[in-house]
Design a protein around this motif. Structure first.
Motif, short mmCIF file in Angstrom:
data_model
loop_
_atom_site.label_atom_id
_atom_site.label_comp_id
_atom_site.label_asym_id
_atom_site.label_seq_id
_atom_site.Cartn_x
_atom_site.Cartn_y
_atom_site.Cartn_z
N LEU A 140 0.80 -1.23 0.00
CA LEU A 140 0.00 0.00 0.00
C LEU A 140 0.83 1.28 0.00
CD1 LEU A 140 -2.83 -1.04 2.50
CD2 LEU A 140 -2.60 -1.56 0.06
N PHE A 141 2.10 1.20 -0.40
CA PHE A 141 2.91 2.40 -0.62
C PHE A 141 2.99 2.62 -2.13
CE2 PHE A 141 4.39 0.93 3.51
CZ PHE A 141 4.43 2.11 4.25
N SER A 142 2.03 3.35 -2.69
CA SER A 142 1.97 3.52 -4.13
C SER A 142 2.58 4.86 -4.54
CB SER A 142 0.52 3.44 -4.61
OG SER A 142 -0.26 4.42 -3.96
N ALA B 81 5.01 -0.43 10.51
CA ALA B 81 4.85 -1.88 10.59
C ALA B 81 4.89 -2.50 9.20
CB ALA B 81 3.53 -2.23 11.29
N ARG B 82 4.21 -1.87 8.22
CA ARG B 82 4.21 -2.42 6.87
C ARG B 82 5.59 -2.35 6.23
NH1 ARG B 82 0.89 0.90 3.97
NH2 ARG B 82 -0.13 2.04 5.65
N VAL B 83 6.38 -1.34 6.57
CA VAL B 83 7.75 -1.25 6.06
C VAL B 83 8.61 -2.38 6.65
CG1 VAL B 83 9.86 0.14 6.08
CG2 VAL B 83 7.67 1.21 5.58
N ILE B 84 8.44 -2.68 7.93
CA ILE B 84 9.18 -3.79 8.55
C ILE B 84 8.80 -5.11 7.88
CG2 ILE B 84 9.57 -5.09 10.67
CD1 ILE B 84 10.91 -2.41 10.74
N PHE B 85 7.52 -5.29 7.55
CA PHE B 85 7.12 -6.51 6.85
C PHE B 85 7.78 -6.57 5.47
CE2 PHE B 85 3.16 -6.36 9.62
CZ PHE B 85 3.59 -7.39 10.43
N CYS B 86 7.91 -5.43 4.80
CA CYS B 86 8.64 -5.39 3.52
C CYS B 86 10.08 -5.88 3.72
CB CYS B 86 8.65 -3.97 2.95
SG CYS B 86 7.07 -3.41 2.27
N ARG B 87 10.72 -5.41 4.78
CA ARG B 87 12.09 -5.84 5.07
C ARG B 87 12.16 -7.35 5.26
NH1 ARG B 87 14.82 -4.17 10.68
NH2 ARG B 87 13.43 -5.86 11.34
N LEU B 88 11.23 -7.90 6.03
CA LEU B 88 11.21 -9.34 6.27
C LEU B 88 10.98 -10.12 4.97
CD1 LEU B 88 9.14 -9.45 9.59
CD2 LEU B 88 11.58 -9.94 9.33
N PRO C 186 3.03 -7.75 16.32
CA PRO C 186 3.02 -7.20 14.95
C PRO C 186 1.68 -6.60 14.54
CG PRO C 186 2.81 -9.59 14.88
CD PRO C 186 3.06 -9.22 16.33
N THR C 187 0.59 -6.92 15.26
CA THR C 187 -0.75 -6.46 14.85
C THR C 187 -1.16 -5.15 15.51
OG1 THR C 187 -1.81 -7.77 16.60
CG2 THR C 187 -1.51 -8.84 14.47
N SER C 188 -0.33 -4.60 16.41
CA SER C 188 -0.77 -3.48 17.25
C SER C 188 -1.21 -2.26 16.47
CB SER C 188 0.35 -3.08 18.23
OG SER C 188 0.54 -4.09 19.19
N HIS C 189 -0.53 -1.94 15.35
CA HIS C 189 -0.84 -0.71 14.62
C HIS C 189 -1.49 -0.99 13.27
CE1 HIS C 189 1.29 1.92 17.44
NE2 HIS C 189 2.18 0.95 17.53
N LEU C 190 -1.95 -2.22 13.06
CA LEU C 190 -2.52 -2.58 11.76
C LEU C 190 -4.03 -2.47 11.77
CD1 LEU C 190 -0.45 -5.78 10.88
CD2 LEU C 190 0.07 -3.41 10.32
N ASP C 191 -4.61 -2.13 10.60
CA ASP C 191 -6.07 -2.17 10.48
C ASP C 191 -6.51 -3.60 10.21
OD1 ASP C 191 -5.61 -2.65 7.77
OD2 ASP C 191 -6.03 -0.60 7.17
#
Length: 533
Positions: free
Chosen positions: A427-429, A446-453, A466-471
């Motif tokens: 979702l980073f367009s 959080a989504r950037v860290i998932f990109c790194r992983l 990992p879910t604390s700040h996610l929708d």
């Protein structure tokens, strides 16, 4: 409601009825918190009005507003008429007896009546019941709010909102900072609540368990659905699919009519052509507004699998001064196991993860390698490569660079197109890839860290909250990705559905002891219930 040129929702009329429990849903940025602030009167709508009862329980977001007050008094402040009467009564009783006037005496009688009507004589006991249910130990009830940690303050503010059984409750993210036991207690409490509840939460299981209706912000309006969150998703999908199917039929019919019009418009069948033109106008397709729901796509791959036993720990121990967190913990982890760490907040889940990754092979930062333990040994197995999502994950992202440049270092051979493709799936367009890392929100970080992983491709994932700040859409994407992941997972989360659908093994933390249950969460709950009976 508008912010600048951006319209969140407009010309909305909603009635929230007593006896019903409503969730406000929509992706991050849709306007959920804005709507809640309108209902709590923190902000005014661009136009229109809000009518609400005199007494409303509101989960306040300012953790520092009550720092000078006792915890139990902060809870009682949730009933404003009672607290006002108690303060005035105590001030009168504090007067020297000889200075009390007849007027003071009459006023004391009135105040005692208010205190009685509002349940003031059992107020401290009632407040204690709420605090106990939310997992705040009794020895903290008499302390000042300023002495508490952030997560503990949130629990007190939640108890404050619930106190006095108000006819309406407005709760923005009430499950944040709650462990699973406290979430279960809150679910039971709210299911027995008889007033009108309006809640925002990113916990799907909580919404399905508690809510009778969903107020979904989408298509720049608010649509009410009956049932829980999953019921809303199903209904929404069916409605959109039906409209799309109807449109397909209409478009086919329009194409046939237009073909007739094109063939005979210059001929002798002008009356039929005119009739067909009118029919085309009549059966125009229904306009499908653009939904604001955005679904990220996650997939965790491995460069290579680990050995059969990626992790073993023997006699592991850790204390903070006189506080023993855990001692003599021994466990062997088999490749492909997905272990959920559960227990009360502060019971040692994060501490155990830090104790395990301190000497891990793979992708662990130098700062995490400095964590110390008191005793025992941790051995990572053959070819184990560990990827880590820290609870304070925003600190893992270096400031002073852009998102795409920060990710480039973890896969230098990746092209800009490959990195932009990965970011787009998360979702980073477009220009979002060039966003400053210092400007990232909690969910974006959080989504950037998932990109790194996803770039690193570890065969062991260690994920701390990992879910604390996610929708809800992002949590669901993570849930599916972890289920499909072929590597090993160590996971701390308070999201019931993620634990229930991902975990194959449970480590339960309780007062310095870690119980190792080899089985899914549903089986563990049955086991724990039998054990407690």
């Amino acid at each position: 409601m508008r912010f600048g040129d951006r319209r969140l929702f407009e010309d909305v009329t909603c009635t929230f009825l007593a006896g019903r429990r409503y969730a406000i849903t929509g992706p991050n940025g849709a306007g959920k918190s804005t709507l809640m602030k309108i209902l709590t009167r923190e902000i005014e709508p661009s136009k229109g009005s809000v009518t609400r009862p005199k007494k409303v329980g509101v989960l306040r977001q300012d953790q520092f507003a009550f720092d000078k007050f006792r915890v139990v008094d902060t809870v009682i402040m949730g009933n404003a008429p009672l607290w006002k009467a108690l303060e005035e009564r105590d001030a009168l009783y504090a007067k020297p007896h000889e200075l009390l006037t007849d007027k003071d005496g009459m006023r004391l009688g009135e105040l005692e009546g208010i205190v009685g009507e509002e349940g003031g004589y059992t107020a401290e006991a009632d407040a204690a019941v709420l605090l106990d249910g939310l997992g705040l130990e009794s020895e903290l009830h008499e302390r000042r709010m300023g002495e508490l940690q952030g997560g503990q303050k949130v629990r007190v503010l939640l108890a404050q909102a619930l106190f006095g059984n108000p006819p309406a409750l407005l709760l923005d993210e009430p499950t944040n900072h709650l462990d699973l036991d406290s979430v279960h207690w809150l679910q039971d409490y709210l299911c027995n609540y008889t007033g009108a509840l309006v809640v925002i939460s990113h916990d799907r299981h909580f919404l399905n368990s508690v809510c009778t209706h969903i107020a979904d912000i989408d298509y720049q309006t608010i649509i009410l659905y009956t049932g829980g969150y999953d019921d809303m998703v199903l209904a929404k999908t069916q409605i959109r699919a039906r409209i799309e199917a109807d449109n397909a039929v209409r478009e086919k019919k329009i194409a046939q009519l237009n073909l007739f019009i094109a063939r005979f418009s210059a001929g002798t069948r002008s009356s039929q052509v005119t009739s067909r033109k009118k029919e085309v106008e009549r059966i125009q397709t229904a306009e499908l507004a653009r939904s604001n729901i955005q679904r990220p796509y996650m997939r965790f791959d491995m460069k290579r699998p680990s050995g059969r036993h990626p992790l073993e720990c023997k006699g592991l121990a850790k204390s903070y001064d006189a506080l023993k967190v855990f001692a003599k913990f021994t466990a062997s982890v088999t490749r492909g196991e997905k272990i959920a760490l559960v227990g009360r907040n502060g019971s040692g889940k994060t501490t155990l993860l830090k104790s395990l990754i301190r000497n891990a092979t793979g992708y662990i930062e130098d700062a995490d390698k400095k964590f110390t333990i008191d005793g025992g040994a941790v051995e990572w197995g053959h070819e184990a490569a560990v990827g880590y999502f820290a609870q304070d994950h925003t600190d893992s992202i270096a400031k002073g660079t852009t998102v795409i440049d920060w990710l480039q270092q973890f896969y230098p051979q990746a092209t800009q197109e490959e990195l932009r493709g990965l970011l787009g799936r998360m979702l980073f367009s477009g220009e979002d890839a060039l966003k400053s890392t210092a400007a990232l929100s909690g969910g974006e970080a959080a989504r950037v860290i998932f990109c790194r992983l996803m770039l690193q491709k570890p065969n062991v994932l260690v994920l701390d909250e990992p879910t604390s700040h996610l929708d809800l859409e992002s949590i669901n994407a993570l849930n599916i990705a972890l289920q499909k992941y072929e590597g090993t997972v160590l996971l701390v989360t308070h999201d019931y559905d993620v634990i229930d659908e991902v975990a194959t093994r449970i480590w339960h933390f309780d007062r310095g002891h870690i119980e190792d249950f080899k089985g899914p969460y549903e089986d563990y709950l049955v086991y724990a219930k039998i054990k407690a009976s």
